[in-house]
Scaffold this motif. Structure first.
Motif, PDB file in Angstrom:
ATOM      1  N   GLY A  50       0.785  -1.221   0.000  1.00  0.00           N
ATOM      2  CA  GLY A  50       0.000   0.000   0.000  1.00  0.00           C
ATOM      3  C   GLY A  50       0.819   1.274   0.000  1.00  0.00           C
ATOM      4  N   ASP A  51       0.186   2.314  -0.444  1.00  0.00           N
ATOM      5  CA  ASP A  51       0.761   3.639  -0.526  1.00  0.00           C
ATOM      6  C   ASP A  51       0.832   4.273   0.867  1.00  0.00           C
ATOM      7  OD1 ASP A  51      -0.392   6.762  -0.996  1.00  0.00           O
ATOM      8  OD2 ASP A  51       1.331   6.162  -2.203  1.00  0.00           O
ATOM      9  N   LYS A  52       1.967   4.847   1.188  1.00  0.00           N
ATOM     10  CA  LYS A  52       2.204   5.470   2.497  1.00  0.00           C
ATOM     11  C   LYS A  52       1.157   6.549   2.793  1.00  0.00           C
ATOM     12  CE  LYS A  52       6.024   8.119   4.489  1.00  0.00           C
ATOM     13  NZ  LYS A  52       7.437   8.432   4.308  1.00  0.00           N
ATOM     14  N   GLU A  53       0.888   7.392   1.825  1.00  0.00           N
ATOM     15  CA  GLU A  53      -0.085   8.486   1.990  1.00  0.00           C
ATOM     16  C   GLU A  53      -1.481   7.929   2.288  1.00  0.00           C
ATOM     17  OE1 GLU A  53      -1.383  12.702   1.424  1.00  0.00           O
ATOM     18  OE2 GLU A  53       0.590  11.821   1.705  1.00  0.00           O
ATOM     19  N   GLN A  54      -1.882   6.874   1.568  1.00  0.00           N
ATOM     20  CA  GLN A  54      -3.187   6.247   1.800  1.00  0.00           C
ATOM     21  C   GLN A  54      -3.289   5.707   3.215  1.00  0.00           C
ATOM     22  OE1 GLN A  54      -3.563   3.336  -1.443  1.00  0.00           O
ATOM     23  NE2 GLN A  54      -5.672   4.021  -1.622  1.00  0.00           N
ATOM     24  N   LYS A  55      -2.230   5.074   3.672  1.00  0.00           N
ATOM     25  CA  LYS A  55      -2.221   4.506   5.020  1.00  0.00           C
ATOM     26  C   LYS A  55      -2.348   5.608   6.070  1.00  0.00           C
ATOM     27  CE  LYS A  55       0.522   0.451   3.830  1.00  0.00           C
ATOM     28  NZ  LYS A  55      -0.222  -0.658   4.327  1.00  0.00           N
ATOM     29  N   LEU A  56      -1.650   6.721   5.857  1.00  0.00           N
ATOM     30  CA  LEU A  56      -1.749   7.838   6.787  1.00  0.00           C
ATOM     31  C   LEU A  56      -3.151   8.443   6.770  1.00  0.00           C
ATOM     32  CD1 LEU A  56       1.749   9.480   6.217  1.00  0.00           C
ATOM     33  CD2 LEU A  56       0.960   8.287   8.280  1.00  0.00           C
ATOM     34  N   ARG A  57      -3.751   8.530   5.591  1.00  0.00           N
ATOM     35  CA  ARG A  57      -5.134   9.045   5.495  1.00  0.00           C
ATOM     36  C   ARG A  57      -6.100   8.118   6.227  1.00  0.00           C
ATOM     37  NH1 ARG A  57      -5.917  13.589   3.327  1.00  0.00           N
ATOM     38  NH2 ARG A  57      -4.498  14.412   1.797  1.00  0.00           N
ATOM     39  N   PHE A  58      -5.884   6.809   6.110  1.00  0.00           N
ATOM     40  CA  PHE A  58      -6.731   5.853   6.808  1.00  0.00           C
ATOM     41  C   PHE A  58      -6.589   6.043   8.320  1.00  0.00           C
ATOM     42  CE2 PHE A  58      -7.461   1.844   8.977  1.00  0.00           C
ATOM     43  CZ  PHE A  58      -8.731   1.537   8.543  1.00  0.00           C
TER      44      PHE A  58
END
Length: 170
Positions: free
Chosen positions: A86-94
């Motif tokens: 997964g994308d780092k940014e997506q994980k942080l948004r989650f």
């Protein structure tokens, strides 16, 4: 792939077709009433989730249409947040969305209190928890607006490597 449905790549770009097939099998196994959706009760049937204090928040974040159930599309998109690819940014948004309960793009004092209260349960008195929340807001709120923006959250979460902790292998 036989009778298995195929899904648009953008819907679960973290997964290949075999992983999607595996996730479909797991989804159907947890869907105890074969309704095509997961209720909170069905999700809680998974081992380990009964003791997770944030399972309700994760369920709420997965349930993007807010109907109280998670269909396979929501499950797939939500689960993709945990992909090791997964994308780092997506994980942080989650991770941010767990705290941003009203989905306004900020973590307020009240939201932080509610989520931390879920995590600590009866281990802290309300006034102790409120002190922790107030100190956290003061420490993270760089622009002084009394709430935590996604950028302010990321400044700390990246250092704590939160995105690396949100990874599972399908």
């Amino acid at each position: 792939m036989g009778n298995e449905p195929s899904y648009p790549v953008e819907m679960a770009s973290q997964f290949d077709q075999n992983e999607i097939k595996q996730l479909s099998k797991r989804f159907k196994k947890v869907d105890l009433d074969s309704s095509g959706t997961l209720s909170m009760k069905e999700l809680m049937s998974l081992p380990g989730l009964q003791v997770n204090p944030l399972v309700q928040r994760v369920f709420d974040v997965f349930d993007t249409d807010g109907n109280g159930e998670v269909d396979f599309k929501e499950f797939l998109v939500g689960t993709s947040q945990f992909s090791v690819k997964g994308d780092k940014e997506q994980k942080l948004r989650f991770a941010f969305s767990i705290y941003d309960m009203d989905k306004d793009g900020y973590i307020s004092n009240g939201e932080l209190f509610q989520v931390l209260n879920m995590m600590v349960g009866d281990n802290l008195k309300d006034w102790q928890l409120q002190q922790l929340v107030d100190k956290t807001i003061i420490a993270l709120d760089k622009d002084g607006d009394g709430k935590i923006s996604f950028q302010e959250f990321c400044a700390v979460a990246r250092d704590l490597k939160v995105h690396e902790k949100l990874g599972v292998i399908v």
